[in-house]
Design a protein around this motif. Structure first.
Motif, PDB file in Angstrom:
ATOM      1  N   ASN A 127       0.802  -1.235   0.000  1.00  0.00           N
ATOM      2  CA  ASN A 127       0.000   0.000   0.000  1.00  0.00           C
ATOM      3  C   ASN A 127       0.830   1.278   0.000  1.00  0.00           C
ATOM      4  N   ARG A 128       2.126   1.162  -0.256  1.00  0.00           N
ATOM      5  CA  ARG A 128       2.975   2.360  -0.375  1.00  0.00           C
ATOM      6  C   ARG A 128       3.337   2.550  -1.843  1.00  0.00           C
ATOM      7  N   ARG A 129       3.069   3.757  -2.347  1.00  0.00           N
ATOM      8  CA  ARG A 129       3.331   4.023  -3.764  1.00  0.00           C
ATOM      9  C   ARG A 129       4.829   3.911  -4.080  1.00  0.00           C
ATOM     10  N   VAL A 130       5.135   3.275  -5.184  1.00  0.00           N
ATOM     11  CA  VAL A 130       6.516   3.138  -5.648  1.00  0.00           C
ATOM     12  C   VAL A 130       6.803   4.280  -6.619  1.00  0.00           C
ATOM     13  N   GLU A 131       7.839   5.051  -6.345  1.00  0.00           N
ATOM     14  CA  GLU A 131       8.147   6.238  -7.146  1.00  0.00           C
ATOM     15  C   GLU A 131       9.168   5.954  -8.235  1.00  0.00           C
ATOM     16  N   GLU A 132      10.082   5.016  -7.995  1.00  0.00           N
ATOM     17  CA  GLU A 132      11.189   4.793  -8.928  1.00  0.00           C
ATOM     18  C   GLU A 132      10.908   3.607  -9.845  1.00  0.00           C
ATOM     19  N   GLU A 133      11.123   3.825 -11.138  1.00  0.00           N
ATOM     20  CA  GLU A 133      10.875   2.776 -12.122  1.00  0.00           C
ATOM     21  C   GLU A 133      11.730   1.543 -11.866  1.00  0.00           C
ATOM     22  N   GLY A 134      12.938   1.744 -11.369  1.00  0.00           N
ATOM     23  CA  GLY A 134      13.849   0.625 -11.134  1.00  0.00           C
ATOM     24  C   GLY A 134      13.843   0.129  -9.696  1.00  0.00           C
ATOM     25  N   HIS A 135      12.750   0.359  -8.993  1.00  0.00           N
ATOM     26  CA  HIS A 135      12.662  -0.017  -7.577  1.00  0.00           C
ATOM     27  C   HIS A 135      13.029  -1.482  -7.367  1.00  0.00           C
ATOM     28  N   VAL A 136      13.892  -1.718  -6.377  1.00  0.00           N
ATOM     29  CA  VAL A 136      14.321  -3.071  -6.009  1.00  0.00           C
ATOM     30  C   VAL A 136      13.692  -3.415  -4.658  1.00  0.00           C
TER      31      VAL A 136
END
Length: 345
Positions: A305-314
């Protein structure tokens, strides 16, 4: 389970005096011939056939011998409890009236030693007092379309959290139609009738927030059956599955919704330290890594439920919530598309 439920009904500081009985304790050592000799001879077939519940079945789809004879078994249960445990009242739904009166009739015919345990009747009396056994029934709880409450297409509505999670129990009650909710508030909760009447009036007024009555019903009954902790879990799970939810998640909440959300199993090495886009493609929530990256870039992906901001999120180890059945991660693609990844060793 029932002992725990009844204990919650007791005033604070008092202990519930509840005993559970299993009729195998008195039937286990009784043979069929013994039962027929000692109990069956007192039953009158005409009387048994005359019971309304039996007549309805015989006029309809019919009934098996097992179903027909059940009233005799339940009747003898009442005899045993009356004679050995001092139970004088049997309570049940209106469809149990025939079985209950089978018990009072058997008590009368058998004499039941003149009264319940510790009751009237003793040595030296010329004639034992007539047994005092009673039956009490209440109307079946029916929905507006005539179905028994609790009979759903997905199966029975269990009181045990092992068979039906507090979340699903809450959701079942929350789905009550407006035509039934006021009746259920009166019959299934301990709310003052004045408060229920106020809710009913509010439902017909402008500005009423839809499902307010259902939310109250679900909360009150879930708290009664599963306690405050169960209600808290149900509310957290409900918030977690709401479209576009931003609520904080923990492992117990994810476990509570595990059966209600699509899930897949991946090895820890495939999740921890792996690009989120790869995990989304591996678990099937997106058709490809490229599609997953585009959705992440557009701000439409959340992890727990936390938005992911980075396209390359690991994915980090702390994003895998430790649960009793291994690690869990909730991935949301858009507002409604949710998927739980079960992380193994």
């Amino acid at each position: 389970l029932l002992e725990a439920l009844l204990a919650r009904c007791c005033p604070e500081g008092q202990q519930a005096d509840v005993r559970m009985a299993n009729n195998l304790d008195w039937y286990g050592g009784m043979g069929v011939l013994d039962f027929l000799r000692d109990v069956g001879k007192h039953a009158r077939v005409g009387h048994m056939l005359g019971k309304e519940s039996v007549r309805r079945r015989l006029e309809g789809e019919g009934m098996s011998f097992t179903e027909f004879s059940y009233q005799l078994l339940q009747g003898y249960d009442f005899v045993h409890l009356f004679r050995d445990e001092g139970v004088q009242v049997q309570v049940g739904g209106s469809d149990q009236w025939g079985n209950i009166t089978a018990g009072t009739d058997l008590i009368r015919r058998l004499g039941a030693d003149g009264g319940p345990a510790g009751g009237a009747g003793g040595e030296g009396e010329e004639e034992a007092a007539e047994p005092s056994a009673f039956g009490l029934t209440f109307p079946l709880l029916l929905t507006s379309d005539g179905r028994k409450f609790g009979k759903s297409e997905g199966g029975a509505v269990w009181l045990s959290a092992d068979k039906l999670s507090p979340y699903r129990f809450y959701q079942y009650l929350f789905g009550t139609p407006d035509s039934d909710v006021v009746k259920f508030l009166k019959m299934l909760t301990f709310l003052p009738l004045e408060e229920v009447d106020a809710v009913e009036r509010a439902m017909g007024e402008e500005g009423y927030r839809p499902n307010t009555a259902q939310r109250l019903l679900a909360a009150e009954v879930t708290r009664f059956v599963h306690g405050d902790r169960g209600l808290d879990l149900a509310l957290k799970a409900t918030a977690a599955l709401a479209p576009g939810s931003k609520s904080e998640l923990d492992a117990p909440t994810l476990e509570a919704i595990l059966e209600d959300v699509p899930s897949s199993a991946l090895a820890e090495a495939e999740v921890v330290g792996a690009p989120l886009a790869d995990v989304m493609a591996a678990c099937g929530i997106q058709p490809s890594k490229a599609a997953a990256r585009r959705m992440i870039k557009g701000g439409g992906v959340r992890v727990n439920n936390r938005r992911v901001e980075e396209e390359g999120h690991v994915l980090a180890a702390e994003e895998v919530l430790a649960a009793s059945r291994g690690g869990l991660v909730l991935i949301s693609a858009g507002k409604k598309n949710k998927h739980i990844v079960r992380v193994g060793a």
